[in-house]
Design an enzyme around this catalytic site. Sequence first.
Site, PDB file in Angstrom:
ATOM      1  CB  SER A  92      -0.947  -0.072   1.204  1.00 50.16           C
ATOM      2  OG  SER A  92      -2.001   0.834   1.084  1.00 50.16           O
ATOM      3  CG  ASP A 208      -6.845  -2.384  -4.148  1.00 50.27           C
ATOM      4  OD1 ASP A 208      -5.818  -3.016  -3.858  1.00 50.27           O
ATOM      5  OD2 ASP A 208      -7.187  -1.328  -3.563  1.00 50.27           O
ATOM      6  CG  HIS A 263      -6.037  -1.752  -0.348  1.00 51.26           C
ATOM      7  ND1 HIS A 263      -5.033  -1.733  -1.304  1.00 51.26           N
ATOM      8  CD2 HIS A 263      -5.549  -1.078   0.723  1.00 51.26           C
ATOM      9  CE1 HIS A 263      -3.998  -1.055  -0.829  1.00 51.26           C
ATOM     10  NE2 HIS A 263      -4.284  -0.644   0.390  1.00 51.26           N
TER      11      HIS A 263
END
Length: 282
Positions: A92, A208, A263
Amino acid sequence: MKKFTVLFLFCYFVNAYKPVILLHGIMTGYETMELIKGRIEEKHPGTIIYNIERFGGWSSLDNMWYQVNELSKNLVNISQQHPEGVHFLGYSQGALLGRTILQANPNHNVHNYISLSGPQAGQYGTQFLHLFFPGAALETAFELFYSRVGQHTSVGNYWNDPYHQALFYKYSQYLPFVNNELPSNKTAQFKNSLTKLKKLVLIGGPDDNVITPWQSSQFGYYNGNGTVVEFTERSIYKDDRIGLKTLDKAGKLKIVTVPGVNHFMWHLNVSIVDNYILPYLD
Ligand SMILES: *[C@@H]1O[C@H](CO)[C@@H](O)[C@H](O)[C@H]1NC(C)=O
Ligand SMILES: *[C@@H]1O[C@H](CO)[C@@H](O)[C@H](O)[C@H]1NC(C)=O
Ligand SMILES: *[C@@H]1O[C@H](CO)[C@@H](O)[C@H](O)[C@H]1NC(C)=O
Ligand SMILES: *[C@@H]1O[C@H](CO)[C@@H](O)[C@H](O)[C@H]1NC(C)=O
């Protein structure tokens, strides 16, 4: 006995995996990377893993350059202990930070860099915004971020509003430079530091739901009318601004697209580690 020693040394060197550096995402800490760490240790016994503990929680919102400069000390320290080279995985925001740490340290000895769903071309999405600014509106967030104060936050540094590009280039102190969209006295260094990688692995996927557009995890992004343009059609690749094309032509750029992964699951999914991370750790 002697034979044993020789055999032992042989096995030791053959099986010696390179150390791996892990860097966590925004608003969390190193604990969230423990699953990846554990799985690597299980599958590649003996691997030394540096799961970076700094900039967890709220401090993950610190200015990107500040974090890069601080974390560069860790990279230099680790590199000095392992002249044979290391691998690096960032998740991330940590994937964008990690990439920049390499660019800031042209003498790094990272062999493979794995970007696990990082906003490499920027970020423009409500879900992401609401992780730390629950009340903010997507359309007006630029007013917050494209200001001197807004640039004190990591998010402001890579907030890339496709409808306010003039302000983005005017205010952003970070993303346009590390992506060599604006020239700086480090333009060449930012490119050369990446082209020396043995592999650059960009992992992302269409489900995501936080990285927006999800293609940003692979350097794709919105154009001025909100259409997503694949990275190969963007200047960053076509003009080889940071070396993506060079790496690609040399077979060193790995684009990995995995559907069905939210995600917040990329780093908590053993099959992601097995199928898409371990193959790049030797
Ligand atoms: C370098 O790393 C070692 C081992 O991880 C640590 O003990 C030491 O404090 C670090 N040195 C600096 C200057 O960060
Ligand atoms: C490079 O640019 C930075 C930021 O603009 C500046 O602080 C630095 O002095 C410059 N370095 C050189 C060698 O020109
Ligand atoms: C948006 O941009 C794309 C690519 O530049 C172009 O093909 C498309 O026609 C544009 N769409 C609109 C609605 O302007
Ligand atoms: C875990 O990753 C696999 C791909 O390796 C994917 O198919 C699956 O949906 C993922 N599971 C979760 C819960 O994200």
